[in-house]
Design a protein around this motif. Structure first.
Motif, mmCIF file in Angstrom:
data_model
loop_
_atom_site.group_PDB
_atom_site.id
_atom_site.type_symbol
_atom_site.label_atom_id
_atom_site.label_comp_id
_atom_site.label_asym_id
_atom_site.label_seq_id
_atom_site.Cartn_x
_atom_site.Cartn_y
_atom_site.Cartn_z
ATOM 1 N N TYR A 85 0.850 -1.071 0.010
ATOM 2 C CA TYR A 85 -0.079 0.288 0.003
ATOM 3 C C TYR A 85 0.880 1.163 -0.124
ATOM 4 N N VAL A 86 1.967 1.201 0.813
ATOM 5 C CA VAL A 86 2.612 2.293 0.751
ATOM 6 C C VAL A 86 3.606 2.515 -0.640
ATOM 7 N N LYS A 87 3.637 1.419 -1.382
ATOM 8 C CA LYS A 87 4.206 1.665 -2.765
ATOM 9 C C LYS A 87 3.142 2.481 -3.798
ATOM 10 N N LEU A 88 2.115 1.862 -3.441
ATOM 11 C CA LEU A 88 0.852 2.438 -4.234
ATOM 12 C C LEU A 88 0.612 3.732 -4.074
ATOM 13 N N LYS A 89 0.520 4.150 -2.614
ATOM 14 C CA LYS A 89 0.400 5.633 -2.267
ATOM 15 C C LYS A 89 1.629 6.425 -2.873
ATOM 16 N N ALA A 90 2.613 5.997 -2.873
ATOM 17 C CA ALA A 90 3.888 6.692 -3.439
ATOM 18 C C ALA A 90 3.783 6.861 -4.846
ATOM 19 N N LEU A 91 3.112 5.793 -5.656
ATOM 20 C CA LEU A 91 3.059 5.903 -7.185
ATOM 21 C C LEU A 91 2.113 7.096 -7.616
ATOM 22 N N LEU A 92 0.660 6.824 -6.765
ATOM 23 C CA LEU A 92 -0.161 8.034 -7.272
ATOM 24 C C LEU A 92 0.124 9.257 -6.755
ATOM 25 N N ASP A 93 0.630 9.473 -5.712
ATOM 26 C CA ASP A 93 1.249 10.859 -5.439
ATOM 27 C C ASP A 93 2.173 11.454 -6.333
ATOM 28 N N SER A 94 2.938 10.373 -6.921
ATOM 29 C CA SER A 94 4.235 10.893 -8.015
ATOM 30 C C SER A 94 3.251 11.612 -9.200
ATOM 31 N N GLY A 95 1.963 11.458 -9.431
ATOM 32 C CA GLY A 95 1.469 11.695 -10.830
ATOM 33 C C GLY A 95 1.681 11.017 -11.795
ATOM 34 N N GLN A 96 2.665 9.923 -12.015
ATOM 35 C CA GLN A 96 3.260 9.315 -12.929
ATOM 36 C C GLN A 96 2.184 8.771 -13.851
ATOM 37 N N LEU A 97 1.042 8.287 -13.210
ATOM 38 C CA LEU A 97 -0.032 7.517 -13.695
ATOM 39 C C LEU A 97 -1.181 8.436 -14.347
ATOM 40 N N GLY A 98 -1.136 9.630 -13.896
ATOM 41 C CA GLY A 98 -2.170 10.705 -14.020
ATOM 42 C C GLY A 98 -3.168 10.812 -12.969
ATOM 43 N N ARG A 99 -4.270 11.247 -12.983
ATOM 44 C CA ARG A 99 -5.459 11.304 -11.829
ATOM 45 C C ARG A 99 -6.185 9.803 -11.665
ATOM 46 N N PRO A 100 -6.327 9.480 -10.571
ATOM 47 C CA PRO A 100 -6.843 8.174 -10.177
ATOM 48 C C PRO A 100 -8.364 8.276 -10.626
ATOM 49 N N LEU A 101 -9.001 7.519 -11.424
ATOM 50 C CA LEU A 101 -10.204 7.587 -11.903
ATOM 51 C C LEU A 101 -11.193 6.606 -11.023
ATOM 52 N N MET A 102 -10.667 5.288 -10.958
ATOM 53 C CA MET A 102 -11.249 4.266 -10.249
ATOM 54 C C MET A 102 -10.423 3.541 -9.298
ATOM 55 N N LEU A 103 -10.721 2.829 -8.216
ATOM 56 C CA LEU A 103 -10.077 2.143 -7.314
ATOM 57 C C LEU A 103 -10.979 0.754 -6.981
ATOM 58 N N HIS A 104 -10.407 -0.330 -7.629
ATOM 59 C CA HIS A 104 -11.271 -1.628 -7.277
ATOM 60 C C HIS A 104 -10.503 -2.316 -6.119
ATOM 61 N N ASN A 105 -11.372 -2.740 -5.428
ATOM 62 C CA ASN A 105 -10.798 -3.602 -4.097
ATOM 63 C C ASN A 105 -11.494 -4.838 -3.776
ATOM 64 N N ARG A 106 -10.921 -5.957 -3.407
ATOM 65 C CA ARG A 106 -11.314 -7.088 -3.124
ATOM 66 C C ARG A 106 -10.955 -7.474 -1.771
ATOM 67 N N HIS A 107 -11.606 -7.717 -0.786
ATOM 68 C CA HIS A 107 -11.601 -8.227 0.608
ATOM 69 C C HIS A 107 -12.316 -9.586 0.862
ATOM 70 N N ARG A 108 -11.647 -10.456 1.153
ATOM 71 C CA ARG A 108 -11.977 -11.868 1.094
ATOM 72 C C ARG A 108 -11.381 -12.524 2.417
ATOM 73 N N ASN A 109 -12.221 -13.255 3.333
ATOM 74 C CA ASN A 109 -12.020 -13.994 4.432
ATOM 75 C C ASN A 109 -12.556 -15.347 4.197
ATOM 76 N N ALA A 110 -11.734 -16.175 4.549
ATOM 77 C CA ALA A 110 -11.915 -17.614 4.528
ATOM 78 C C ALA A 110 -13.251 -18.103 5.105
ATOM 79 N N SER A 111 -13.589 -17.484 6.364
ATOM 80 C CA SER A 111 -14.897 -17.791 6.953
ATOM 81 C C SER A 111 -15.324 -16.492 7.879
ATOM 82 N N SER A 112 -16.532 -16.314 8.398
ATOM 83 C CA SER A 112 -16.813 -15.399 9.294
ATOM 84 C C SER A 112 -16.920 -15.936 10.621
ATOM 85 N N PRO A 113 -16.733 -15.472 11.644
ATOM 86 C CA PRO A 113 -17.008 -15.763 13.199
ATOM 87 C C PRO A 113 -18.435 -16.133 13.346
#
Length: 339
Positions: free
Chosen positions: A136-164
């Motif tokens: 995440y620190v690397k991704l933050k630094a890349l986005l802050d650098s502006g190298q890829l331009g303005r962020p348009l979308m962010l896709h996230n996946r959050h998965r657990n094996a099972s819920s308590p």
């Protein structure tokens, strides 16, 4: 501070997270020692304290904070107990690392924010540990650098094996998606303005009464769209992944391919089974950063404003979930202390 500048820490709450932080401070990081542990279960507190040289067990946070060898507080108790512990720490002007949530709702988080403002300086770092994860620190630094331009979308996946046992729809938002809510604000440098929650047909292996998985859409004040797949009974392990889609390229983290093996006609790697395993190094960096900053007389990292904002977004998310409609986030104007 005790022991030639060593930070004496009172750890409040000795459950899974609290006990892990006691281990971390005692065995992993530098510059701090566990001077006190606090738990409403006196026997559990005594058992934890017995394993740490020079550590005293308490049942009341205020009593631990009054001890002469306590310089700082780490709060790892259940969320409903955080507000009173934070206010007690403010009375002694003690630095605090508070596990998320800051408090369970926006109203109580706002009371904490107002109390810290009355101190006139920041005292709290909130435990959003993903901000200390190497990827995440690397991704933050890349986005802050502006190298890829303005962020348009962010896709996230959050998965657990099972819920308590007892895991609810609201906990999908408050306990799980809250992390994506915080990293969205941090990665993009934008506030979340609205939440929509969509539900596919639940998985056949989801516990009765839990609509799992769900699909959460966040809108930001910078015009970005963010989606989160939250699936807490995927069956195969713990996965956290994110992909930023920008004007001139994309960047993805969380594939977990640090090592890929080839053997016996198969290729592959391993998948972490829980959040402690996946983010162990991030927790280490988070606590070390807090200790280092505290010894310098500073407060860094996510703070009370971030905890309050996360609580407000969570409340909008739960309303969107229960009412089945897009719900706007209600935030006060950001105070000068947190700008």
């Amino acid at each position: 501070m005790t022991q030639r500048g060593t930070l004496g820490v009172a750890v409040i709450g000795t459950g899974r997270m609290g006990a892990d932080h006691v281990r971390r401070i005692s065995e992993v990081i530098s510059g701090a020692r566990v001077a006190a542990v606090v738990d409403v279960d006196a026997e559990r507190a005594k058992n934890v304290a017995a394993g740490v040289e020079g550590c005293t067990a308490y049942t009341e946070p205020a009593a631990a904070m009054a001890a002469a060898d306590v310089d700082a507080v780490l709060i790892a108790s259940p969320g409903p107990a955080h507000e009173s512990a934070l206010l007690a720490a403010f009375e002694r002007d003690l630095p605090v690392l508070c596990e998320k949530p800051l408090t369970p709702d926006a109203a109580s988080a706002l009371r904490v924010l107002e109390a810290e403002q009355r101190l006139g300086h920041r005292r709290v770092q909130v435990g959003f540990m993903r901000r200390y994860d190497a990827e995440y620190v690397k991704l933050k630094a890349l986005l802050d650098s502006g190298q890829l331009g303005r962020p348009l979308m962010l896709h996230n996946r959050h998965r657990n094996a099972s819920s308590p046992p007892g895991f609810t729809d609201a906990m999908l938002i408050n306990d799980s998606v809250v992390h994506e809510m915080d990293v969205t604000r941090w990665l993009l440098g934008q506030e979340i303005t609205a939440v929509t929650v969509l539900r596919p047909t639940p998985s056949d292996v989801a516990p009765e009464g839990l609509a799992d998985p769900q699909f959460v859409v966040l809108e930001t004040d910078g015009g970005a769209l963010v989606d989160v797949e939250i699936f807490v009974n995927c069956g195969f392990g713990y996965q956290v992944q994110a992909e930023a889609v920008c004007e001139r390229g994309t960047a993805r983290i969380g594939d977990g391919h640090a090592m890929v093996t080839n053997a016996a006609g198969r290729w592959g790697g391993t998948i972490a089974q829980d959040f402690v395993e996946r983010f162990e190094e991030a927790y280490d960096r988070e606590v070390q950063a807090w200790v280092d900053a505290t010894r310098r007389g500073e407060v860094t990292g996510p703070g009370v404003w971030d905890g309050y904002a996360a609580a407000a977004v969570c409340e909008a998310g739960v309303r969107a979930q229960t009412e089945g409609r897009r719900t706007e986030v209600e935030l006060i104007e950001r105070p000068a202390l947190y700008r």
